[in-house]
Design an enzyme around this catalytic site. Structure first.
Site, PDB file in Angstrom:
ATOM      1  N   ALA A  31       0.866  -1.180   0.036  1.00 44.00           N
ATOM      2  CA  ALA A  31      -0.195   0.086  -0.105  1.00 44.00           C
ATOM      3  C   ALA A  31       0.899   1.285   0.086  1.00 44.00           C
ATOM      4  O   ALA A  31       0.412   2.057  -0.325  1.00 44.00           O
ATOM      5  CB  ALA A  31      -0.831  -0.141   1.180  1.00 44.00           C
ATOM      6  N   ARG A  44     -23.113  -6.287  18.612  1.00 43.10           N
ATOM      7  CA  ARG A  44     -22.569  -7.225  19.825  1.00 43.10           C
ATOM      8  C   ARG A  44     -21.337  -6.736  20.676  1.00 43.10           C
ATOM      9  O   ARG A  44     -20.458  -5.986  20.143  1.00 43.10           O
ATOM     10  CB  ARG A  44     -22.239  -8.808  19.255  1.00 43.10           C
ATOM     11  CG  ARG A  44     -23.472  -9.361  18.473  1.00 43.10           C
ATOM     12  CD  ARG A  44     -22.812 -10.539  17.592  1.00 43.10           C
ATOM     13  NE  ARG A  44     -22.018  -9.985  16.690  1.00 43.10           N
ATOM     14  CZ  ARG A  44     -21.589 -10.835  15.634  1.00 43.10           C
ATOM     15  NH1 ARG A  44     -21.819 -12.198  15.673  1.00 43.10           N
ATOM     16  NH2 ARG A  44     -21.048 -10.049  14.436  1.00 43.10           N
ATOM     17  N   LYS A 100     -22.486  -9.376  -1.414  1.00 47.59           N
ATOM     18  CA  LYS A 100     -22.892  -9.623  -2.970  1.00 47.59           C
ATOM     19  C   LYS A 100     -24.744  -9.113  -2.812  1.00 47.59           C
ATOM     20  O   LYS A 100     -25.035  -8.554  -3.988  1.00 47.59           O
ATOM     21  CB  LYS A 100     -22.902 -10.889  -3.297  1.00 47.59           C
ATOM     22  CG  LYS A 100     -23.279 -12.042  -2.334  1.00 47.59           C
ATOM     23  CD  LYS A 100     -22.240 -12.580  -1.674  1.00 47.59           C
ATOM     24  CE  LYS A 100     -22.688 -13.599  -0.487  1.00 47.59           C
ATOM     25  NZ  LYS A 100     -21.680 -14.309   0.222  1.00 47.59           N
ATOM     26  N   VAL A 127     -17.820 -11.956  -5.175  1.00 48.26           N
ATOM     27  CA  VAL A 127     -18.058 -13.098  -6.218  1.00 48.26           C
ATOM     28  C   VAL A 127     -16.740 -13.871  -6.092  1.00 48.26           C
ATOM     29  O   VAL A 127     -15.519 -13.137  -6.060  1.00 48.26           O
ATOM     30  CB  VAL A 127     -18.118 -12.558  -7.584  1.00 48.26           C
ATOM     31  CG1 VAL A 127     -18.503 -13.919  -8.452  1.00 48.26           C
ATOM     32  CG2 VAL A 127     -19.568 -11.615  -7.548  1.00 48.26           C
ATOM     33  N   GLY A 129     -15.334 -15.393  -3.636  1.00 48.04           N
ATOM     34  CA  GLY A 129     -14.576 -15.498  -2.240  1.00 48.04           C
ATOM     35  C   GLY A 129     -13.380 -14.829  -2.697  1.00 48.04           C
ATOM     36  O   GLY A 129     -13.188 -13.647  -2.853  1.00 48.04           O
ATOM     37  N   GLU A 185     -24.501 -19.553   3.643  1.00 45.95           N
ATOM     38  CA  GLU A 185     -24.973 -18.132   4.252  1.00 45.95           C
ATOM     39  C   GLU A 185     -25.768 -18.305   5.619  1.00 45.95           C
ATOM     40  O   GLU A 185     -26.195 -19.351   5.937  1.00 45.95           O
ATOM     41  CB  GLU A 185     -26.199 -17.542   3.102  1.00 45.95           C
ATOM     42  CG  GLU A 185     -25.409 -17.292   1.848  1.00 45.95           C
ATOM     43  CD  GLU A 185     -24.377 -16.168   1.838  1.00 45.95           C
ATOM     44  OE1 GLU A 185     -24.836 -15.077   2.279  1.00 45.95           O
ATOM     45  OE2 GLU A 185     -23.185 -16.474   1.693  1.00 45.95           O
ATOM     46  N   ASP A 196     -27.963 -16.938  -3.725  1.00 49.48           N
ATOM     47  CA  ASP A 196     -26.435 -16.436  -3.551  1.00 49.48           C
ATOM     48  C   ASP A 196     -25.840 -16.265  -4.981  1.00 49.48           C
ATOM     49  O   ASP A 196     -25.127 -15.334  -5.372  1.00 49.48           O
ATOM     50  CB  ASP A 196     -25.891 -17.145  -2.627  1.00 49.48           C
ATOM     51  CG  ASP A 196     -24.423 -16.824  -2.484  1.00 49.48           C
ATOM     52  OD1 ASP A 196     -24.162 -15.841  -1.981  1.00 49.48           O
ATOM     53  OD2 ASP A 196     -23.432 -17.373  -2.889  1.00 49.48           O
ATOM     54  N   LYS A 200     -24.603 -13.185  -7.698  1.00 53.71           N
ATOM     55  CA  LYS A 200     -23.319 -13.069  -7.965  1.00 53.71           C
ATOM     56  C   LYS A 200     -22.966 -13.213  -9.672  1.00 53.71           C
ATOM     57  O   LYS A 200     -22.433 -12.500 -10.212  1.00 53.71           O
ATOM     58  CB  LYS A 200     -22.402 -14.445  -7.702  1.00 53.71           C
ATOM     59  CG  LYS A 200     -22.346 -14.502  -6.106  1.00 53.71           C
ATOM     60  CD  LYS A 200     -21.804 -15.399  -5.507  1.00 53.71           C
ATOM     61  CE  LYS A 200     -21.317 -15.379  -4.088  1.00 53.71           C
ATOM     62  NZ  LYS A 200     -21.010 -16.964  -3.405  1.00 53.71           N
TER      63      LYS A 200
HETATM   64  N1  HSE Z   1     -22.466 -18.840   1.049  1.00 53.83           N
HETATM   65  C1  HSE Z   1     -21.537 -18.322  -0.059  1.00 53.83           C
HETATM   66  C2  HSE Z   1     -21.072 -19.796  -0.672  1.00 53.83           C
HETATM   67  C3  HSE Z   1     -20.364 -17.799   0.756  1.00 53.83           C
HETATM   68  O1  HSE Z   1     -21.248 -20.841  -0.218  1.00 53.83           O
HETATM   69  O2  HSE Z   1     -20.462 -19.663  -1.919  1.00 53.83           O
HETATM   70  C4  HSE Z   1     -19.636 -16.997  -0.093  1.00 53.83           C
HETATM   71  O3  HSE Z   1     -20.343 -16.259  -0.780  1.00 53.83           O
END
Ligand code: HSE
Length: 400
Positions: A31, A44, A100, A127, A129, A185, A196, A200
């Site tokens: 950086a 929390r 996402k 998208v 991970g 999720e 999900d 994406k």
């Molecule tokens: N629940 C999502 C998956 C997490 O299983 O791909 C990552 O976006």
């Protein structure tokens, strides 16, 4: 020194703090300055956390602190995450996210606010991970006209299907296992119903084709209808069942986008993408087909992408990255029911009636009065007209 605030100290948010701390020297080198966590916002309490002194519950503390240049939104959903993202951008801070749902539903609006203020709204982790895909599409493949992209975009469902295919495990046991490993999720429906993956593919298609594709315009089917019988019959023909998100551009420039289970041929690039891994194939007119593969979910892989965005945002403060798209219009999408491909059908019938309806078919076997076969190429509309008399049990697209 760049100060960041992390919103939401769950799996991804705590992973971001961990990566920033563990790799602090390498990150500062990349950086060009140190990056420090000044605040963590969560409803929390975390009395045993080394970050307990930095925890706040009031977003206005972050909003009104001029030292905070980058806000990391890892809350998820479109409630407080949407409000805080807007307020952070309006307060002159760049925002980095793994969310996402928010990018897929409000991406155009948030990108526009960022654009008007010469800030960045970055979402590499939304998208794939930890798998790089947002920058590859927007930067590395920027010279291409992209005509199609498709992929295994959900780690949880790929994990479940892999367990069913390789170990004959039941759907419920495999889902429980994925949830225990932290891939799923908060609501399992978002994974197993394809929601999900839908978010994406909307993000990827918006980026690749330049106009916002909203989730409510994308027909979506999950994996709850995939049985061990389908898995076995597909395997007998050399296919694996995978949940894909797919977007195809027509010659007129409109985009068809959908999510559903597919039979994938053994020569397809995605055939060996197993477990929680994601694989995304992009086809461009100069590059041909290129595949991106890597961990699609999990704490540190996702944090890896978020922290890369933090580094990028710190190096481009008040200098925009071209990761952007326009609003949707009436010329943006066309109905994927018009896309032709081969189909897998399992039904209670005999092969001769299937042949009468579909002509050339590839029989996969079956038992008693139940058969499975693969058709020639047909659109969904043409398929449904012929399926009326067949009472199908499973109908999936085939991608060789
Ligand atoms: N629940 C999502 C998956 C997490 O299983 O791909 C990552 O976006």
């Amino acid at each position: 020194m760049v100060s960041v605030a992390i919103l939401g100290f769950g799996v991804v948010g705590s992973g971001v703090a961990e990566v920033l701390s563990t790799n602090s020297e390498k990150i500062a080198h990349n950086a060009g300055q140190e990056i420090g966590v000044k605040y963590i916002l969560d409803v929390r309490d975390f009395p045993d956390s080394p970050y307990k002194d930095r925890l706040v519950k009031d977003f206005s503390i972050i909003e009104n602190d001029p030292e905070v240049q980058i806000v990391v939104e890892t809350i998820g959903g479109v409630g407080p995450a949407y409000e805080f993202t807007k307020r952070a951008l309006l307060a002159g801070k760049s925002v980095v996210t793994s969310n996402k749902e928010l990018v897929a539903t409000h991406g155009y609006e948030l990108l526009q606010i960022a654009r008007e203020r010469n800030l960045n709204y970055l979402f590499e982790a939304s998208v794939g991970g930890g798998t790089p895909i947002i920058r590859p599409i927007s930067q590395c493949l920027a010279a291409n006209e992209i005509d199609e992209l498709y992929g295994i975009l959900n780690g949880t469902t790929n994990y479940i299907l892999t367990q069913m295919i390789q170990n004959g495990m039941s759907f419920d046991d495999a889902l429980k296992d994925a949830q225990e490993k932290g891939f799923a999720e908060a609501s399992p429906a978002a994974d197993i119903e394809g929601i999900d993956a839908c978010r994406k593919i909307c993000i990827l298609a918006s980026l690749a084709f330049g106009r916002h594709i909203y989730p409510d315009s994308v027909p979506t089917e999950g994996i709850t209808g995939v049985t061990l019988s389908d898995v076995g019959l597909a395997a007998s023909g050399g296919y694996k069942i995978k949940l894909l998100g797919r977007a195809v551009k027509s010659t007129g420039g409109k985009v068809a986008c959908y999510v559903g289970p597919h039979l994938i041929g053994e020569n397809n690039l995605l055939s060996n993408v197993e477990g929680v891994f994601n694989g995304i194939v992009v086809h461009g007119n100069a590059i041909g087909s290129v595949m991106f593969y890597g961990a699609g979910a999990g704490k540190l892989p996702t944090a890896s992408a978020v922290v890369a965005d933090i580094i990028d945002a710190s190096k481009h403060f008040r200098a925009r990255k071209q990761i952007d798209w326009l609003e949707s219009d009436s010329n943006t999408i066309f109905d994927p029911a018009n896309l032709e491909n081969r189909w897998y059908i399992r039904c209670k019938a005999d092969l001769s009636s299937a042949e009468e309806l579909f002509g050339n078919i590839v029989a996969l076997g079956g038992e008693a009065s139940e058969i499975a076969f693969i058709t020639e190429k047909l659109s969904r509309s043409a398929l449904e007209a012929r399926l009326k008399d067949l009472a199908p049990l499973s109908v999936f697209r085939v991608l060789d």
